[in-house]
Scaffold this active site. Structure first.
Site: not given
Ligand SMILES: [Zn+2]
Length: 381
Positions: A268, A304
């Site tokens: 991510d 993220g």
């Protein structure tokens, strides 16, 4: 044309188990079953050789964003992750305007065509405002199948995955549409109940987008999506193993329920991965990265990660105490299978791409080979 070489002396992790003093024969871009007698030996004793890593959820790196960067930026991001062992990467988009995402999908489909990326993952805009994480709330929308279709079509056969809050209007029909199209329907950024999650799995969803993150937590009367996603064998769960997104016990719980085959480590990652602290944009949202942790400037939501898969590997083995074999499954084989690429990548077998990672005994990355070429050449005595 690259000539044959034999990587010898390492502990080699094969689908059937680990071989000590193993060999991997590389011929051109592929792994071969045998080598000509004059093929040079590369002595990797004291090292591990594992399959190249496969990251199915990654937004960028090296200062570059897959959502908004130029082609050159995107290649910088891809290369940054290759330096950290990720030889196959899916480019993930954060939420944006529909027309913008469609146009970006067209651009990135060409890079997929060229083999630079493995495909495209739309993490938005079909997600829940209640669980939006670092996505721009003003651009979120319901998963109307026509809109989902528009993005999938714009990716010209290169859409690999769409993350959806399947409880929203159109969610279940969109899951069915994606399953028909051969695109992974991933449940994530969702506010679904347990029952709604079961319904989405029955409709064809097969992945949980970063399990535990951006979804309701386990409750005694409301077990929510986590219980449904953990207990159903049809679901593979993504885990961000960076030490920030998950407690080690949460990771252990996931492995306990899913076994070795239904877990996929993802990064991510956003632009700062492999780059450093500072201010970045994640789509339209401003992010501050401090001590390698990315947070929205406004609101402080985790935005993220700055993870690379070599760090996720080392952490899995040294902190989480997973076996090397389970780690290889979660970081290479399982995502390769899900993406429909296991015939080419995800394990060390003759006929597959010569994509591999060399690690030392402390699980530090020492070499990366992609399609038979060293991206990071091991420095050997
Ligand atoms: Zn997310």
């Amino acid at each position: 044309m690259a000539t044959a070489k034999v990587l010898a002396g390492a502990r080699v992790v094969l689908p059937t188990g680990t071989v000590t003093d193993g060999r991997v024969i590389v011929d051109g871009t592929k792994i071969a079953g045998s080598a000509p007698g004059d093929a040079p030996l590369v002595d990797l004793s004291g090292h591990w050789v594992v399959p190249g890593f496969v990251d199915m959820h990654n937004h960028g790196g090296g200062g570059a964003s897959f959502t908004s960067g130029t082609v050159e930026d995107i290649l910088t991001g891809v290369h940054t992750h290759r330096l950290h062992g990720t030889t196959t990467v899916v480019a993930s988009f954060v939420t944006g305007e529909m027309d913008f995402l469609a146009q970006r999908a067209g651009l990135l489909s060409e890079l997929a065509e060229q083999g630079e990326i493995a495909g495209i993952h739309f993490e938005g805009p079909f997600i829940s405002p209640c669980r939006k994480g670092a996505h721009d709330e003003t651009l979120l929308r319901d998963p109307d199948p026509a809109a989902v279709r528009k993005l999938v079509d714009a990716a010209r056969g290169r859409a690999k995955m769409v993350t959806l809050a399947t409880e929203l209007p159109g969610g279940i029909d969109s899951v069915r549409l994606l399953a028909e199209q051969g695109v992974i329907a991933a449940i994530g950024h969702t506010d679904a109940t347990y029952e709604q999650t079961v319904e989405a799995i029955d409709a064809g969803a097969t992945v949980a987008t970063h399990l535990f993150n951006a979804m309701p937590q386990l409750g005694h009367r409301a077990p929510g999506p986590i219980a449904a996603l953990l207990e159903d064998d049809r679901i593979t769960v993504e885990l961000i193993n960076d030490g920030t997104h998950l407690h080690p016990a949460s990771l252990e719980l996931a492995f306990h329920h899913k076994g070795g085959e239904k877990v996929a480590f993802i990064t991510d990652a956003m632009d700062a991965a492999g780059f450093g602290d500072g201010r970045y944009m994640l789509g339209p949202m401003e992010v501050e990265v401090k001590d390698s942790v990315a947070r929205l400037v406004e609101g402080g939501s985790i935005a993220g990660s700055t993870l690379t898969l070599d760090r996720a590997f080392k952490r899995a083995v040294t902190v989480d105490r997973l076996s090397v074999e389970d780690t290889v499954q979660a970081i290479s084989a399982n995502p390769a299978r899900l993406l429909g690429m296991y015939d080419r990548v995800g394990s060390l077998e003759p006929g597959k791409d010569a994509d591999l990672v060399v690690l030392d005994e402390e699980f530090e990355l020492k070499g990366v080979m992609r399609r038979g070429e060293w991206i990071v050449a091991p420095q050997l005595p």
